[in-house]
Design an enzyme around this catalytic site. Structure first.
Site, PDB file in Angstrom:
ATOM      1  N   LYS A  80      45.087  64.078  45.256  1.00 27.00           N
ATOM      2  CA  LYS A  80      43.724  63.836  45.714  1.00 27.00           C
ATOM      3  C   LYS A  80      43.061  62.930  44.672  1.00 27.00           C
ATOM      4  O   LYS A  80      42.659  63.385  43.593  1.00 27.00           O
ATOM      5  CB  LYS A  80      42.962  65.165  45.882  1.00 27.00           C
ATOM      6  CG  LYS A  80      43.412  65.969  47.087  1.00 27.00           C
ATOM      7  CD  LYS A  80      42.571  67.210  47.303  1.00 27.00           C
ATOM      8  CE  LYS A  80      42.859  68.255  46.254  1.00 27.00           C
ATOM      9  NZ  LYS A  80      42.245  69.571  46.580  1.00 27.00           N
TER      10      LYS A  80
ATOM     11  N   THR B 249      19.580  25.495  52.441  1.00 24.42           N
ATOM     12  CA  THR B 249      18.220  25.678  51.959  1.00 24.42           C
ATOM     13  C   THR B 249      17.242  25.381  53.085  1.00 24.42           C
ATOM     14  O   THR B 249      17.642  25.236  54.245  1.00 24.42           O
ATOM     15  CB  THR B 249      17.946  24.743  50.774  1.00 24.42           C
ATOM     16  OG1 THR B 249      17.949  23.384  51.248  1.00 24.42           O
ATOM     17  CG2 THR B 249      19.015  24.896  49.693  1.00 24.42           C
TER      18      THR B 249
ATOM     19  N   GLN C  99      37.272  23.281  47.650  1.00 25.11           N
ATOM     20  CA  GLN C  99      37.375  23.882  48.969  1.00 25.11           C
ATOM     21  C   GLN C  99      37.128  22.848  50.070  1.00 25.11           C
ATOM     22  O   GLN C  99      37.826  22.824  51.089  1.00 25.11           O
ATOM     23  CB  GLN C  99      36.361  25.028  49.104  1.00 25.11           C
ATOM     24  CG  GLN C  99      36.698  26.251  48.276  1.00 25.11           C
ATOM     25  CD  GLN C  99      37.677  27.174  48.971  1.00 25.11           C
ATOM     26  OE1 GLN C  99      38.102  26.936  50.086  1.00 25.11           O
ATOM     27  NE2 GLN C  99      38.067  28.230  48.292  1.00 25.11           N
TER      28      GLN C  99
ATOM     29  N   GLY D 105      25.574  29.939  43.942  1.00 21.86           N
ATOM     30  CA  GLY D 105      25.670  30.387  42.559  1.00 21.86           C
ATOM     31  C   GLY D 105      24.399  31.019  42.022  1.00 21.86           C
ATOM     32  O   GLY D 105      23.561  31.537  42.772  1.00 21.86           O
TER      33      GLY D 105
ATOM     34  N   TYR E  49      49.623  57.222  45.332  1.00 27.72           N
ATOM     35  CA  TYR E  49      49.794  58.327  44.390  1.00 27.72           C
ATOM     36  C   TYR E  49      51.195  58.324  43.788  1.00 27.72           C
ATOM     37  O   TYR E  49      52.208  58.260  44.483  1.00 27.72           O
ATOM     38  CB  TYR E  49      49.560  59.690  45.051  1.00 27.72           C
ATOM     39  CG  TYR E  49      50.136  60.813  44.215  1.00 27.72           C
ATOM     40  CD1 TYR E  49      49.642  61.042  42.931  1.00 27.72           C
ATOM     41  CD2 TYR E  49      51.201  61.587  44.667  1.00 27.72           C
ATOM     42  CE1 TYR E  49      50.204  62.031  42.131  1.00 27.72           C
ATOM     43  CE2 TYR E  49      51.753  62.581  43.882  1.00 27.72           C
ATOM     44  CZ  TYR E  49      51.258  62.799  42.605  1.00 27.72           C
ATOM     45  OH  TYR E  49      51.800  63.762  41.800  1.00 27.72           O
TER      46      TYR E  49
ATOM     47  N   TYR F  75      22.461  22.451  50.487  1.00 28.72           N
ATOM     48  CA  TYR F  75      22.932  23.817  50.295  1.00 28.72           C
ATOM     49  C   TYR F  75      22.676  24.245  48.844  1.00 28.72           C
ATOM     50  O   TYR F  75      22.559  23.407  47.949  1.00 28.72           O
ATOM     51  CB  TYR F  75      24.434  23.921  50.567  1.00 28.72           C
ATOM     52  CG  TYR F  75      24.853  23.568  51.977  1.00 28.72           C
ATOM     53  CD1 TYR F  75      25.195  24.568  52.896  1.00 28.72           C
ATOM     54  CD2 TYR F  75      24.939  22.237  52.395  1.00 28.72           C
ATOM     55  CE1 TYR F  75      25.598  24.252  54.186  1.00 28.72           C
ATOM     56  CE2 TYR F  75      25.339  21.908  53.681  1.00 28.72           C
ATOM     57  CZ  TYR F  75      25.664  22.916  54.572  1.00 28.72           C
ATOM     58  OH  TYR F  75      26.067  22.595  55.847  1.00 28.72           O
TER      59      TYR F  75
ATOM     60  N   CYS G 208      33.099  33.578  31.752  1.00 27.97           N
ATOM     61  CA  CYS G 208      33.221  35.004  31.442  1.00 27.97           C
ATOM     62  C   CYS G 208      34.160  35.270  30.265  1.00 27.97           C
ATOM     63  O   CYS G 208      34.138  36.360  29.686  1.00 27.97           O
ATOM     64  CB  CYS G 208      33.711  35.762  32.670  1.00 27.97           C
ATOM     65  SG  CYS G 208      32.585  35.663  34.083  1.00 27.97           S
TER      66      CYS G 208
END
Length: 444
Positions: A431, A270, A19, A279, A423, A276, A43
């Protein structure tokens, strides 16, 4: 030219490096990590172990060579940061392969050290094979063990995200699973009635549950639980929690909060404005209560990386609080949540009410539909939404995502009935369950 040094090359660390480069083409960016693999999707590790994901290298998003070639970012793996010399703005680094130490100067230092899996002191633990699953190397060790030793059974200590995902994936391999959880019910961040549905799904898939107990003694394959019960398992997997890696920050005198994470301000700085933290090791704020909260999940880490990159490059954006939005797959069941649960609401003595809707994921006459339960807590006075949980076999994540958006937008429980959501029979009902929660909450 800014000199930016980052500790940690997974998740937040790799993301913040990329970034910053996006917004600043000239900055000198150097990343250090003590592990051997960078920028991987942690993950996905349970699904590699369970052979759902066949190519383990597909989890690796980038290599040091790619970072250097494509982004001009220098990454040093197997290098550990051991000291921060704040007055000199220097970081002491140790090469873990050679033992050599050297200093690296910085203008800005970003700490993204992650966390370490908690391993409880357990009598006789050394007499058996045991693992934790926290990084890429842990995944490889477990997979290699299963391939070479061909175990028939496993005992998992901990019924949170990793414990449940590993239970499913080990059963996928045909391994018998005993799941031991200290709390009275599985997935303690959920409300008991939602967790009960998960327990039913685990039992239906022949996962043996032992709630309200923990492993206290190990004698080779024999395990003794705190309730006196004895089990047998070929190996153990501990997934009882994560301890944030704050030692480096503590030694440097940075403030550590009540949650055990590194205290950060609205820009992720910090107590030292040139340092900084992002995470798993950073402390943030709860969106609902405004109180300190630590959320060791991927999405917040990536968001924090963006905020740091913007701040360092002169485009300050303040962070918002965290809801802890999460989702987990348990065989054919999905459970998701956001915000506060019943236990927290009661502990904080908040005035709240709850709406529960049990219905279908989409039109009941359409062949592919499933039952779901959507549960939403809201403030009695302001009507603001405080938290929500959803469980079922289809369309779970999108309902919670809508609730999250409503919470960030400041909508009340009553506003949900007015949302014009997609929908068509394969996807919802005229709904939607989210609308139904809103309708049920409207008072006369």
């Amino acid at each position: 030219m800014k000199k930016i040094v980052i500790v940690g090359a997974v998740g937040g660390g790799a993301t913040v490096a990329g970034q910053i480069r996006f917004y600043d083409k000239e900055a000198r960016i150097t990343v250090f990590d003590r592990d051997s693999t960078m920028s991987y999707a942690a993950c996905g590790t349970p699904y590699v172990i369970g052979d759902v994901i066949e190519d383990e290298t597909s989890l690796i998003m980038a290599s040091p060579e790619q970072f250097k070639e494509k982004r001009n970012i220098t990454v040093h793996m197997k290098h550990e940061a051991i000291e921060i010399k704040r007055n000199e703005k220097k970081l002491v680094i140790q090469n873990l392969e050679t033992g050599q130490q050297f200093e690296e100067a910085y203008d800005f230092l970003i700490l993204s050290p992650g966390g370490t899996a908690v391993l409880p002191e357990t009598e006789g633990l050394s007499t058996t094979d045991y693992f934790t699953l926290r990084n890429y190397e842990d995944m490889q060790r477990i997979k290699d063990y299963i391939t070479s030793s061909k175990p028939a059974s496993c005992a998992i200590s901990g019924g949170g995200f990793i414990g449940l995902e590993m239970a499913e994936n080990l059963r996928h391999l045909g391994i018998e699973v005993q799941l031991v959880h200290k709390s009275p019910y599985i997935m303690s961040i959920l409300d008991p009635d939602i967790a009960e549905e998960i327990e039913d799904e685990l039992k239906a898939n022949k996962v043996h549950l032992h709630t309200g107990s923990s492993i206290t003694k190990v004698d080779h394959r024999r395990l003794t639980l705190s309730n006196g019960q004895e089990l047998e398992a070929d190996f153990l997997l501990f997934s009882i929690g994560i301890k944030p890696n704050t030692e480096l920050a503590e030694r440097a005198g940075l403030s550590i909060g009540d949650t055990g994470g590194i205290v950060t301000n609205e820009f992720m700085q910090t107590s030292d404005s040139s340092i900084y933290a992002i995470g798993d090791a950073s402390e943030n704020l709860d969106f609902v209560t405004g109180e300190p909260r630590k959320v060791p999940l991927a999405s917040p880490a990536h968001r924090q990386a963006f905020l740091v990159a913007r701040h360092i490059t002169g485009h300050a954006e303040k962070k918002t609080g965290l809801l802890g939005t999460s989702v987990v797959k348990i065989f054919s069941l999905t459970a998701a949540m956001t915000g506060l649960n019943e236990r927290t609401l009661k502990d904080k003595e908040m005035d709240y009410e709850t709406v529960v809707h049990r219905g279908n994921s989409n039109a009941g006459y359409y062949p592919d539909h499933a039952e779901l339960t959507l549960k939403v807590h809201y403030d009695i006075h302001s009507r603001k939404i405080l938290g929500a949980q959803c469980i079922g076999r289809k369309g779970i994540d999108k309902r919670i995502d809508v609730i999250v958006t409503a919470m960030y937008g400041g909508l009340t429980i009553d506003d949900l009935q007015a949302l014009e959501l997609c929908y068509a029979p394969p996807y919802s009902s005229p709904k939607d369950p989210v609308n139904m929660v809103g309708y049920k909450a409207v008072k006369n």
